[in-house]
Write a protein that holds these residues in place. Structure first.
Motif, PDB file in Angstrom:
ATOM      1  N   UNK A   1      -1.715 -13.004  12.753  1.00 38.82           N
ATOM      2  CA  UNK A   1      -1.718 -14.626  12.486  1.00 38.82           C
ATOM      3  C   UNK A   1      -3.130 -14.927  12.261  1.00 38.82           C
ATOM      4  N   UNK A   2      -4.255 -14.147  12.592  1.00 37.13           N
ATOM      5  CA  UNK A   2      -5.393 -14.557  12.091  1.00 37.13           C
ATOM      6  C   UNK A   2      -5.932 -14.180  10.793  1.00 37.13           C
ATOM      7  N   UNK A   3      -5.391 -12.882  10.206  1.00 41.36           N
ATOM      8  CA  UNK A   3      -5.771 -12.518   8.837  1.00 41.36           C
ATOM      9  C   UNK A   3      -5.110 -13.467   7.787  1.00 41.36           C
ATOM     10  N   UNK A   4      -5.928 -13.374   6.617  1.00 40.00           N
ATOM     11  CA  UNK A   4      -5.231 -13.860   5.728  1.00 40.00           C
ATOM     12  C   UNK A   4      -3.894 -12.927   5.303  1.00 40.00           C
ATOM     13  N   UNK A   5      -2.990 -13.571   4.269  1.00 39.37           N
ATOM     14  CA  UNK A   5      -1.857 -12.725   4.168  1.00 39.37           C
ATOM     15  C   UNK A   5      -1.911 -11.655   3.469  1.00 39.37           C
ATOM     16  N   UNK A   6      -3.021 -11.115   2.766  1.00 36.13           N
ATOM     17  CA  UNK A   6      -3.105  -9.990   1.980  1.00 36.13           C
ATOM     18  C   UNK A   6      -4.320  -9.436   1.811  1.00 36.13           C
ATOM     19  N   UNK A   7      -4.655  -8.203   1.687  1.00 35.35           N
ATOM     20  CA  UNK A   7      -5.840  -7.701   1.513  1.00 35.35           C
ATOM     21  C   UNK A   7      -5.696  -6.498   0.456  1.00 35.35           C
ATOM     22  N   UNK A   8      -6.403  -6.337  -0.647  1.00 37.91           N
ATOM     23  CA  UNK A   8      -6.352  -5.529  -1.629  1.00 37.91           C
ATOM     24  C   UNK A   8      -7.723  -4.786  -1.816  1.00 37.91           C
ATOM     25  N   UNK A   9      -7.652  -3.375  -2.087  1.00 43.13           N
ATOM     26  CA  UNK A   9      -8.628  -2.564  -2.376  1.00 43.13           C
ATOM     27  C   UNK A   9      -8.388  -1.308  -3.268  1.00 43.13           C
ATOM     28  N   UNK A  10      -9.152  -0.961  -4.182  1.00 45.60           N
ATOM     29  CA  UNK A  10      -8.916   0.254  -5.013  1.00 45.60           C
ATOM     30  C   UNK A  10      -7.327   0.234  -5.535  1.00 45.60           C
ATOM     31  N   UNK A  11      -6.804  -0.786  -5.808  1.00 44.31           N
ATOM     32  CA  UNK A  11      -5.311  -0.756  -6.338  1.00 44.31           C
ATOM     33  C   UNK A  11      -4.447  -0.829  -5.155  1.00 44.31           C
ATOM     34  N   UNK A  12      -4.878  -0.718  -3.984  1.00 45.12           N
ATOM     35  CA  UNK A  12      -3.580  -0.725  -2.689  1.00 45.12           C
ATOM     36  C   UNK A  12      -3.693  -2.369  -2.194  1.00 45.12           C
ATOM     37  N   UNK A  13      -2.429  -2.526  -1.890  1.00 43.86           N
ATOM     38  CA  UNK A  13      -2.170  -4.051  -1.557  1.00 43.86           C
ATOM     39  C   UNK A  13      -1.644  -3.892  -0.030  1.00 43.86           C
ATOM     40  N   UNK A  14      -2.038  -4.626   1.057  1.00 34.09           N
ATOM     41  CA  UNK A  14      -1.599  -4.750   2.290  1.00 34.09           C
ATOM     42  C   UNK A  14      -1.161  -6.185   2.735  1.00 34.09           C
ATOM     43  N   UNK A  15       0.208  -6.369   2.822  1.00 42.14           N
ATOM     44  CA  UNK A  15       0.737  -7.610   3.333  1.00 42.14           C
ATOM     45  C   UNK A  15       0.615  -7.508   4.721  1.00 42.14           C
ATOM     46  N   UNK A  16       0.043  -8.398   5.623  1.00 43.70           N
ATOM     47  CA  UNK A  16       0.101  -8.034   7.151  1.00 43.70           C
ATOM     48  C   UNK A  16       1.328  -8.812   7.690  1.00 43.70           C
ATOM     49  N   UNK A  17       1.806  -9.881   7.187  1.00 44.50           N
ATOM     50  CA  UNK A  17       2.888 -10.589   7.713  1.00 44.50           C
ATOM     51  C   UNK A  17       4.006  -9.542   7.528  1.00 44.50           C
ATOM     52  N   UNK A  18       4.258  -8.877   6.543  1.00 43.34           N
ATOM     53  CA  UNK A  18       5.385  -8.055   6.316  1.00 43.34           C
ATOM     54  C   UNK A  18       5.201  -6.718   6.633  1.00 43.34           C
ATOM     55  N   UNK A  19       3.810  -6.344   7.099  1.00 39.72           N
ATOM     56  CA  UNK A  19       3.646  -5.131   7.353  1.00 39.72           C
ATOM     57  C   UNK A  19       3.755  -4.172   6.448  1.00 39.72           C
ATOM     58  N   UNK A  20       3.600  -4.436   5.224  1.00 41.12           N
ATOM     59  CA  UNK A  20       4.122  -3.624   3.997  1.00 41.12           C
ATOM     60  C   UNK A  20       2.623  -3.198   3.245  1.00 41.12           C
ATOM     61  N   UNK A  21       2.626  -1.972   2.720  1.00 44.89           N
ATOM     62  CA  UNK A  21       1.628  -1.603   1.975  1.00 44.89           C
ATOM     63  C   UNK A  21       1.988  -0.923   0.711  1.00 44.89           C
ATOM     64  N   UNK A  22       1.566  -1.392  -0.329  1.00 43.14           N
ATOM     65  CA  UNK A  22       1.968  -0.921  -1.985  1.00 43.14           C
ATOM     66  C   UNK A  22       1.000  -0.287  -2.496  1.00 43.14           C
ATOM     67  N   UNK A  23       1.125   0.944  -3.049  1.00 39.03           N
ATOM     68  CA  UNK A  23       0.213   1.589  -3.573  1.00 39.03           C
ATOM     69  C   UNK A  23      -0.049   1.187  -5.121  1.00 39.03           C
ATOM     70  N   UNK A  24      -1.087   1.992  -5.745  1.00 37.54           N
ATOM     71  CA  UNK A  24      -1.525   1.520  -6.959  1.00 37.54           C
ATOM     72  C   UNK A  24      -0.549   1.386  -8.181  1.00 37.54           C
ATOM     73  N   UNK A  25       0.586   2.103  -7.857  1.00 36.79           N
ATOM     74  CA  UNK A  25       1.576   2.292  -8.719  1.00 36.79           C
ATOM     75  C   UNK A  25       2.732   1.132  -8.351  1.00 36.79           C
ATOM     76  N   UNK A  26       2.324   0.338  -7.348  1.00 42.55           N
ATOM     77  CA  UNK A  26       3.340  -0.459  -6.865  1.00 42.55           C
ATOM     78  C   UNK A  26       4.634  -0.230  -5.828  1.00 42.55           C
ATOM     79  N   UNK A  27       4.675   1.077  -5.548  1.00 40.85           N
ATOM     80  CA  UNK A  27       5.437   1.492  -4.882  1.00 40.85           C
ATOM     81  C   UNK A  27       5.034   1.393  -3.278  1.00 40.85           C
ATOM     82  N   UNK A  28       6.080   1.113  -2.407  1.00 34.63           N
ATOM     83  CA  UNK A  28       5.730   0.926  -0.930  1.00 34.63           C
ATOM     84  C   UNK A  28       5.253   2.262  -0.404  1.00 34.63           C
TER      85      UNK A  28
END
Length: 236
Positions: free
Chosen positions: A129-156
């Motif tokens: 609830x406190x974090x912003x919705x998404x954090x990105x690093x080295x091509x990785x994307x972390x969506x906290x609301x959906x608890x989803x992690x996407x790799x640099x190739x876009x695959x979960x």
């Protein structure tokens, strides 16, 4: 707040009944399961707070049941077994267990560990609830609301609850070294002596998953101190 419901999966009826009674005496609600179908029925029909899973429930391949549960549910799992070698503990954690206990164990210790794994889930929801919705690093994307992690190739990439919690802690403290015991506390890893290797196995699992595709995971081990996510974080 509702009373947590614990699912006790053990092939021995007497053991199930005794453990359920002990957990209820400790302030929980508890139901038993004697087979894999019983587990699926309970998870599909009941708001289970945590699962105590006997590794011997399904015979020689019983530990694989832990992996099956993890693939279908994010319920916290404490795996219990008569075997407690380091290899057994590592395998159990690798299969997705949040914690591992050797038989025989005391109800008091089990209660403490159940509270720890459930507290981890509550902490994650509060942080989400406190974090912003998404954090990105080295091509990785972390969506906290959906608890989803996407790799640099876009695959979960699939992370267990414990792995996601650890990654969230590392992101929150990016480019800073976090003491090992502090990582255990923030990630909700059960209370344990400093010699416990659970957090090391968890870091190794996360590092391996973030290394898929030929890259190098930006998780640095500072020997004798702790861990650090070395990448810069872009919050969105």
């Amino acid at each position: 707040m509702s009373v947590p419901l614990i699912l006790v999966a053990d092939r021995h009826p007497d053991t199930r009944q005794q453990l359920c009674a002990s957990l209820e005496d400790s302030g929980f609600r508890a139901i038993g399961a004697g087979s894999a179908p019983d587990i699926w029925n309970a998870l599909d029909s009941t708001p289970v707070s945590a699962l105590v899973l006997d590794a011997d429930l399904r015979g020689a391949d019983g530990m694989d049941l832990c992996r099956d549960v993890r693939e279908r549910s994010q319920v916290p799992v404490i795996l219990v077994s008569a075997n407690c070698t380091e290899v057994d503990r590592v395998v159990g954690l690798e299969l997705g267990a949040d914690d591992y206990m050797a038989k025989p164990y005391s109800t008091r210790e089990l209660v403490a560990r159940l509270r720890a794994v459930m507290r981890r889930g509550r902490t994650e929801r509060a942080l989400g609830l406190r974090r912003q919705s998404e954090a990105c690093f080295d091509g990785w994307a972390v969506n906290f609301a959906r608890r989803e992690v996407l790799g640099p190739d876009g695959r979960p990439i699939h992370l267990t609850a414990a792995e996601f919690s650890l990654l969230a802690v590392l992101i929150d403290h990016a480019q800073s070294v976090i003491a090992r015991n502090r990582v255990m506390e923030l990630a909700g890893v059960r209370e344990a002596p400093s010699s416990d290797r659970s957090i090391d196995v968890l870091v190794s699992r996360l590092r391996r998953k973030l290394s898929r595709g030929g890259g190098t995971a930006p998780i640095i081990t500072v020997r004798g101190v702790g861990y650090m996510l070395s990448a810069a974080i872009d919050r969105r």
